[in-house]
Write a protein that holds these residues in place. Sequence first.
Motif, mmCIF file in Angstrom:
data_model
loop_
_atom_site.group_PDB
_atom_site.id
_atom_site.type_symbol
_atom_site.label_atom_id
_atom_site.label_comp_id
_atom_site.label_asym_id
_atom_site.label_seq_id
_atom_site.Cartn_x
_atom_site.Cartn_y
_atom_site.Cartn_z
ATOM 1 N N GLU A 146 1.018 -1.068 0.041
ATOM 2 C CA GLU A 146 -0.038 0.010 0.141
ATOM 3 C C GLU A 146 0.740 1.163 -0.070
ATOM 4 O OE1 GLU A 146 -2.303 -3.245 1.771
ATOM 5 O OE2 GLU A 146 -0.379 -2.427 2.194
ATOM 6 N N TYR A 147 1.934 1.310 0.635
ATOM 7 C CA TYR A 147 2.814 2.126 0.857
ATOM 8 C C TYR A 147 3.449 2.666 -0.691
ATOM 9 C CZ TYR A 147 6.713 5.654 1.900
ATOM 10 O OH TYR A 147 7.282 6.763 1.891
ATOM 11 N N LYS A 193 4.181 11.169 3.506
ATOM 12 C CA LYS A 193 5.241 11.103 4.569
ATOM 13 C C LYS A 193 5.316 9.928 5.253
ATOM 14 C CE LYS A 193 5.158 16.373 4.511
ATOM 15 N NZ LYS A 193 5.377 17.598 5.800
ATOM 16 N N MET A 194 6.349 9.332 5.459
ATOM 17 C CA MET A 194 6.652 8.367 6.308
ATOM 18 C C MET A 194 6.746 8.630 7.958
ATOM 19 S SD MET A 194 10.188 5.782 5.924
ATOM 20 C CE MET A 194 9.702 5.211 4.069
ATOM 21 N N PHE A 200 3.126 3.647 9.284
ATOM 22 C CA PHE A 200 2.236 4.740 9.628
ATOM 23 C C PHE A 200 2.523 5.785 8.556
ATOM 24 C CE2 PHE A 200 1.601 2.780 13.615
ATOM 25 C CZ PHE A 200 0.171 2.764 13.841
ATOM 26 N N VAL A 201 1.492 6.291 7.814
ATOM 27 C CA VAL A 201 1.840 7.082 6.429
ATOM 28 C C VAL A 201 0.980 8.501 6.860
ATOM 29 C CG1 VAL A 201 1.906 7.341 4.053
ATOM 30 C CG2 VAL A 201 1.983 5.257 4.935
ATOM 31 N N ALA A 202 1.563 9.640 6.748
ATOM 32 C CA ALA A 202 0.822 10.821 6.743
ATOM 33 C C ALA A 202 0.563 11.528 5.472
ATOM 34 C CB ALA A 202 1.603 11.882 7.690
ATOM 35 N N GLU A 225 13.309 5.077 2.565
ATOM 36 C CA GLU A 225 12.669 4.715 1.363
ATOM 37 C C GLU A 225 13.118 3.611 0.625
ATOM 38 O OE1 GLU A 225 9.760 6.199 0.448
ATOM 39 O OE2 GLU A 225 9.660 7.920 1.759
ATOM 40 N N GLU A 226 14.302 3.465 0.708
ATOM 41 C CA GLU A 226 14.810 2.284 -0.193
ATOM 42 C C GLU A 226 14.400 0.773 0.383
ATOM 43 O OE1 GLU A 226 17.330 5.867 -0.726
ATOM 44 O OE2 GLU A 226 16.646 4.861 1.297
#
Length: 286
Positions: free
Chosen positions: A92-93, A103-104, A219-221, A268-269
């Motif tokens: 999903e991310y 934003k992570m 958690f994603v903002a 991110e990698e």
Amino acid sequence: MKKLLAVSLLTLSAAWSSHAVADASQCPTTLRFADTGIEGMEEMVRTYGEFQQKLTDILGINVQFFPVSDRTATVNALQFNQVDMILAGPSEYAVMRARQDVKMMVGIERTEYGSAFVVHADSDIHSLADLKGKRIAMKDPGSTTGHIIPTLMLKEAGLDINRDVQALLLDSARYEAMVNRDVDAMGSGVRDVAVLRERHPEGDYRVIAESDTMPRDLFVARGGISDECISYVNQQIMANGEMLMESILNPGERKKYIGARFVDDLTEEEYDRITEAYALVGMPLN
């Protein structure tokens, strides 16, 4: 000397201000929260009611549920600023970051987080290559360990997902399909093998392939949430990690997080592997 001291103190003060601990005033008065794997308000309340209350108390901010119907709806809700914070899996991310500004935040590191292919013990299937011409039960579209990675594993084994096998996205019905031998194999999460054995203890099953450990849930903002707010929320979650994890586990609806812990070292990698997997299996992220 006095002038030099004054300049030094001013510089120190500026540096201190830039690293000041963020507080609740940096955030909206309400943070709308969703989970990509939870559908509907009733299930959200049952699964995360205790977590919602604990996080509200810890942050001093009203944490409000935002119910969704499926993974796609969750991603769309984030895109249209209907939700502020989402607990998401790696797949999903990967989709979210390809479609919009996100934003992570902090992550959740799970034990036994990978994909596995399981067959009946008396099956003549002993490798992924042996699945050619067979029926395979998987989870639902976009599931990291129940769809994307199993599909990638089949492709890397030299199988064409459209011609060589019949992959059936059955969600929770995948267990019954396997037990009843309506399919020849099940490709799903490593923990799902244990679930299968719990549901059918008289059966005998054999794992023929297993993936590497997956990237962490996180958690994603939405992009509009300030870095200061994210820093504050992250700090509070990490400082109260054990209590918050207990509040997630207590209702008994999120067994996948047994033995899990909150982490703040995501990069991110880490999720590039998922992006590559989507490309390899021919599924567009955007």
